[in-house]
Scaffold this active site. Structure first.
Site, PDB file in Angstrom:
ATOM      1  N   ASP A   1       0.806  -1.248  -0.021  1.00 54.69           N
ATOM      2  CA  ASP A   1      -0.070  -0.014  -0.117  1.00 54.69           C
ATOM      3  C   ASP A   1       1.013   1.312   0.053  1.00 54.69           C
ATOM      4  OD1 ASP A   1      -2.451   1.649   0.638  1.00 54.69           O
ATOM      5  OD2 ASP A   1      -3.332  -0.366   0.878  1.00 54.69           O
TER       6      ASP A   1
ATOM      7  N   HIS B   1      -4.079   5.507   3.042  1.00 47.95           N
ATOM      8  CA  HIS B   1      -4.740   4.543   2.847  1.00 47.95           C
ATOM      9  C   HIS B   1      -4.116   2.949   3.541  1.00 47.95           C
ATOM     10  CE1 HIS B   1      -6.190   1.015   0.141  1.00 47.95           C
ATOM     11  NE2 HIS B   1      -7.281   1.643   0.181  1.00 47.95           N
TER      12      HIS B   1
ATOM     13  N   SER C   1     -11.377  -2.196  -0.127  1.00 44.29           N
ATOM     14  CA  SER C   1     -10.241  -2.264   0.756  1.00 44.29           C
ATOM     15  C   SER C   1     -10.285  -2.617   1.896  1.00 44.29           C
ATOM     16  CB  SER C   1      -9.809  -0.784   0.461  1.00 44.29           C
ATOM     17  OG  SER C   1      -9.036  -0.404  -0.747  1.00 44.29           O
TER      18      SER C   1
ATOM     19  N   ASN D   1     -14.243  -1.780  -6.653  1.00 43.49           N
ATOM     20  CA  ASN D   1     -15.259  -0.955  -6.717  1.00 43.49           C
ATOM     21  C   ASN D   1     -16.040  -0.706  -8.016  1.00 43.49           C
ATOM     22  OD1 ASN D   1     -14.682  -1.273  -3.844  1.00 43.49           O
ATOM     23  ND2 ASN D   1     -13.633   0.901  -3.825  1.00 43.49           N
TER      24      ASN D   1
ATOM     25  N   VAL E   1      -8.920   2.435  17.925  1.00 39.82           N
ATOM     26  CA  VAL E   1      -9.191   1.316  16.645  1.00 39.82           C
ATOM     27  C   VAL E   1      -8.599  -0.056  17.291  1.00 39.82           C
ATOM     28  CG1 VAL E   1      -8.793   0.405  14.533  1.00 39.82           C
ATOM     29  CG2 VAL E   1      -9.375   2.815  14.834  1.00 39.82           C
TER      30      VAL E   1
END
Length: 360
Positions: free
Chosen positions: A60, A95, A251, A188, A114
């Protein structure tokens, strides 16, 4: 970058938008926004496995290790491309940082921040996409996959797609033969209309997306190569500079499934990569048409069942085999499949976000 190898140009427009919230998105209320944690039964799954010691390579934009949930979760990695001396532990786009948080976020004290699907797994950050626009060339992805395998990764997460490319195909095949599970996004809509590459390759765990109700997410591509589905709508994760992002796209679903793979690999270290994939598909919660279908694959990934079920061993015929290489596509771009992203700023009652143009 030299001569014949150039990144594809992108026509993209970013739009700032202002979204009001009932209260600021401080780290201590992020956990309650992680709806997929409850939907997937991760509290129960974490009593069985937290992905201890499993290395997950993230192909990434790098990972911002200044984020508290990620500081202890990220190993030194590598940057790819001319002049890229990064060890992967930086990210100017966000990202890769979001993907890493979904996989292995450590959470914060008192139940804040998180919490990743596999919070004791380790992230190996491979900066195969550049930070200014989130694009790269397929050769970087191929190099990254090979480097990940050589440096101990047991899971490779490709939360994006690229033009069909022989180098990438061969690198993925080498990874599969080396007993590494490769997890990839199907892409997507509307930009992508068929399952993306390398998700469509034999042996790759291709991931589609679902919404809060467990229904097929409209943003997710459908196709016969899909193996499993996972949450892909309104997914909160780690962002840049200590902020948080909310996004939708395959993703996110791919990162979640990569985390589940890490849970299974930690609990059943004797299982081959093909057997791990079989365990996920055999225990997925069936949705849509009975059996495998083009929206859910075998169903929505079920971490608890994957960790506990008595699964019939994978038949020898299902083992990964090398497929003959098809001709490489003419395109040279690769990028990720993230749809809409909103950045939560931890000051005030407003949330300043960014709608990012569709990226593969």
């Amino acid at each position: 970058m030299t001569g014949s190898v150039r990144r594809a140009a992108v026509c993209a427009a970013a739009m700032l938008m202002l979204v009001t919230t009932a209260r600021p998105a401080f780290a201590d209320n992020v956990r309650e926004r992680e709806w997929h944690v409850a939907a997937l039964g991760l509290a129960e799954a974490h009593r069985l496995s937290q992905g201890d010691g499993v290395i997950v390579a993230v192909m990434d934009t790098g990972v911002d290790t200044r984020h508290a949930e990620l500081t202890a979760a990220v190993l030194p990695g590598k940057g790819f491309g001319e002049g890229n001396s990064s060890d992967g532990r930086s990210d100017s786009f966000g990202h890769g940082t979001a993907v890493a948080g979904l996989i292995a976020g450590r959470g914060l004290p008192n139940g804040g921040g998180v919490l990743g699907v596999a919070p004791k797994a380790m992230i190996l950050p491979l900066q195969t996409l550049r930070g200014d626009d989130g694009l790269g060339v397929p050769g970087f992805l191929a190099e990254g996959v090979d480097w990940a395998v050589a440096n101990g990764a047991k899971v490779v997460c490709v939360a994006g797609g690229t033009s069909e490319n022989g180098q990438v195909r061969e690198a993925v095949e080498r990874a599969l033969k080396a007993d590494v599970v490769v997890v990839a996004a199907v892409g997507n809509t509307p930009r992508q209309t068929t399952v993306a590459f390398p998700a469509k390759l034999p042996g790759v765990l291709a991931v589609g997306g679902t919404d809060r109700n467990g229904e097929h997410a409209p943003v997710s591509v459908a196709g016969p190569e899909i193996r499993v589905a996972a949450p892909a709508v309104e997914i909160i994760s780690t962002g840049l500079s200590g902020d948080y992002t909310v996004s939708m796209g395959t993703s996110d679903a791919t990162a979640i499934v990569a985390g589940v793979v890490a849970l299974v690999r930690a609990r059943y270290p004797h299982l081959s990569g093909a057997e791990v994939v079989h365990r996920l598909t055999a225990t997925a919660t069936d949705k849509g048409k009975p059996g495998r279908d083009e929206e859910y694959g075998f169903g929505i990934v079920n971490p608890v069942a994957a960790l506990t079920a008595d699964v019939v061993p994978v038949p020898p015929s299902a083992a990964v085999s090398s497929a003959p290489a098809r001709s490489a596509g003419a395109g040279v771009k690769w990028g990720f499949g993230l749809g809409v992203s909103v950045v939560f700023v931890l000051i005030g009652v407003f949330v300043i976000g960014r709608r990012v143009a569709e990226r593969r």
